[in-house]
Design an enzyme around this catalytic site. Structure first.
Site, PDB file in Angstrom:
ATOM      1  N   ARG A   7       0.831  -1.214   0.000  1.00 43.94           N
ATOM      2  CA  ARG A   7       0.000   0.000   0.000  1.00 43.94           C
ATOM      3  C   ARG A   7       0.858   1.254   0.000  1.00 43.94           C
ATOM      4  O   ARG A   7       0.348   2.352   0.205  1.00 43.94           O
ATOM      5  CB  ARG A   7      -0.923  -0.012   1.216  1.00 43.94           C
ATOM      6  CG  ARG A   7      -1.859  -1.219   1.248  1.00 43.94           C
ATOM      7  CD  ARG A   7      -2.608  -1.297   2.573  1.00 43.94           C
ATOM      8  NE  ARG A   7      -3.434  -0.132   2.795  1.00 43.94           N
ATOM      9  CZ  ARG A   7      -4.022   0.139   3.962  1.00 43.94           C
ATOM     10  NH1 ARG A   7      -3.852  -0.665   5.000  1.00 43.94           N
ATOM     11  NH2 ARG A   7      -4.774   1.208   4.096  1.00 43.94           N
ATOM     12  N   LYS A  37      -1.459   9.357   4.451  1.00 38.20           N
ATOM     13  CA  LYS A  37      -1.485   8.511   5.643  1.00 38.20           C
ATOM     14  C   LYS A  37      -0.364   7.493   5.571  1.00 38.20           C
ATOM     15  O   LYS A  37       0.188   7.262   4.489  1.00 38.20           O
ATOM     16  CB  LYS A  37      -2.854   7.829   5.792  1.00 38.20           C
ATOM     17  CG  LYS A  37      -3.209   6.891   4.632  1.00 38.20           C
ATOM     18  CD  LYS A  37      -4.561   6.249   4.837  1.00 38.20           C
ATOM     19  CE  LYS A  37      -4.845   5.207   3.761  1.00 38.20           C
ATOM     20  NZ  LYS A  37      -6.136   4.535   3.944  1.00 38.20           N
ATOM     21  N   HIS A  38       0.009   6.917   6.730  1.00 36.03           N
ATOM     22  CA  HIS A  38      -0.539   7.097   8.069  1.00 36.03           C
ATOM     23  C   HIS A  38       0.561   7.721   8.918  1.00 36.03           C
ATOM     24  O   HIS A  38       1.581   7.086   9.131  1.00 36.03           O
ATOM     25  CB  HIS A  38      -0.947   5.769   8.701  1.00 36.03           C
ATOM     26  CG  HIS A  38      -1.998   4.995   7.960  1.00 36.03           C
ATOM     27  ND1 HIS A  38      -1.727   4.259   6.840  1.00 36.03           N
ATOM     28  CD2 HIS A  38      -3.320   4.850   8.201  1.00 36.03           C
ATOM     29  CE1 HIS A  38      -2.827   3.664   6.414  1.00 36.03           C
ATOM     30  NE2 HIS A  38      -3.813   4.017   7.212  1.00 36.03           N
ATOM     31  N   HIS A  50      -4.592  -3.557  12.102  1.00 37.46           N
ATOM     32  CA  HIS A  50      -5.988  -3.985  12.116  1.00 37.46           C
ATOM     33  C   HIS A  50      -6.231  -5.003  13.237  1.00 37.46           C
ATOM     34  O   HIS A  50      -7.346  -5.147  13.726  1.00 37.46           O
ATOM     35  CB  HIS A  50      -6.386  -4.621  10.780  1.00 37.46           C
ATOM     36  CG  HIS A  50      -6.518  -3.629   9.669  1.00 37.46           C
ATOM     37  ND1 HIS A  50      -5.471  -3.321   8.835  1.00 37.46           N
ATOM     38  CD2 HIS A  50      -7.570  -2.867   9.276  1.00 37.46           C
ATOM     39  CE1 HIS A  50      -5.878  -2.417   7.955  1.00 37.46           C
ATOM     40  NE2 HIS A  50      -7.143  -2.122   8.199  1.00 37.46           N
ATOM     41  N   ASP A 123      -7.107   7.083  12.199  1.00 36.99           N
ATOM     42  CA  ASP A 123      -7.467   5.835  11.538  1.00 36.99           C
ATOM     43  C   ASP A 123      -8.638   5.235  12.317  1.00 36.99           C
ATOM     44  O   ASP A 123      -9.012   5.741  13.388  1.00 36.99           O
ATOM     45  CB  ASP A 123      -6.270   4.895  11.508  1.00 36.99           C
ATOM     46  CG  ASP A 123      -6.356   3.876  10.367  1.00 36.99           C
ATOM     47  OD1 ASP A 123      -7.429   3.769   9.734  1.00 36.99           O
ATOM     48  OD2 ASP A 123      -5.355   3.184  10.119  1.00 36.99           O
TER      49      ASP A 123
END
Length: 235
Positions: A7, A37-38, A50, A123
């Protein structure tokens, strides 16, 4: 090679800075607000936030020399209107709070050192790395004190009752004086400025057939308990 490697624009600061700026400009040229981000950077983590909290044993000078370089560049660009935080603990910088809740990183570095006065958005607060911290009433208040303006809550990871509890904690802290009116006013001014400068797009109701098709692709979670009238509350 890294938890967020697929990403990212690249693996070095030089590979990231220019394409990130070009991508941001292209988004906003088409009426889409971009959000780098981040902050302050996931480049060295090996844990997916996550599911659990990454911990990086880096000094602030080490961050400044690498992970923070793209954010420093973009924060000083007037076209950067939003920046999203990372759920990472940096014990040598702020042993008490992860970056999302850290005044040392958000207020001291991003806002004061880099001069950024745009929107800071967290986030998702339901992610595994941070969700347990937000069981504490002071957590959403600490996020605002740290310099965050918008608290992101995604339905997949949390529910409406929890979001309402966050709002209640913020209101109670404002009422008792532990969260200053000045802090809330600054955030309100930044949000109003963002909305005033954002492109306004025409909205319209989707046809029932479109809603049904969307529901079939990604059905919303529903609470088990029915409400009066036999319906169910969307979470």
């Amino acid at each position: 090679r890294r938890a967020n490697g697929q990403r990212a624009f690249g693996v070095t600061t030089q590979e990231v800075v220019e394409p990130a700026a070009v991508f941001l400009a292209a988004l906003q040229a088409e009426g889409v607000l971009g959000c780098p981000k981040h902050f302050p950077g996931y480049g060295a983590v090996s844990v997916d936030s996550h599911y659990d909290m990454p911990v990086l044993d880096l000094t602030l000078d080490e961050l400044r020399a690498r992970d923070l370089v793209p954010f420093r560049t973009l924060a000083r660009d007037a076209e950067t209107r939003m920046i999203m935080t990372a759920h990472i603990v940096f014990p040598r910088i702020d042993p008490d709070w992860p970056a999302t809740l850290s005044a040392r990183l958000i207020d001291d570095v991003l806002r004061r050192e880099y001069g950024y006065d745009g929107i800071v958005v967290s986030d998702d607060l339901g992610m595994g790395a941070i969700s347990r911290a937000f069981d504490a009433p002071e957590a959403p208040v600490q996020a605002l004190r740290a310099g965050t303006d918008l608290l992101e809550i995604c339905a997949y990871w949390t529910d409406t009752a929890r979001a309402v509890a966050f709002a209640d904690h913020v209101a109670a802290s404002w009422a008792d004086g532990s969260l200053s009116r000045a802090t809330l006013d600054r955030s309100a001014e930044r949000i109003a400025d963002l909305l005033a400068r954002a492109d306004q797009h025409r909205t319209h109701a989707l046809a029932a057939v479109d809603l049904a098709a969307h529901a079939g692709v990604a059905p919303l979670r529903r609470r088990a308990e029915p409400q009066s009238g036999g319906g169910a509350t969307l979470a």
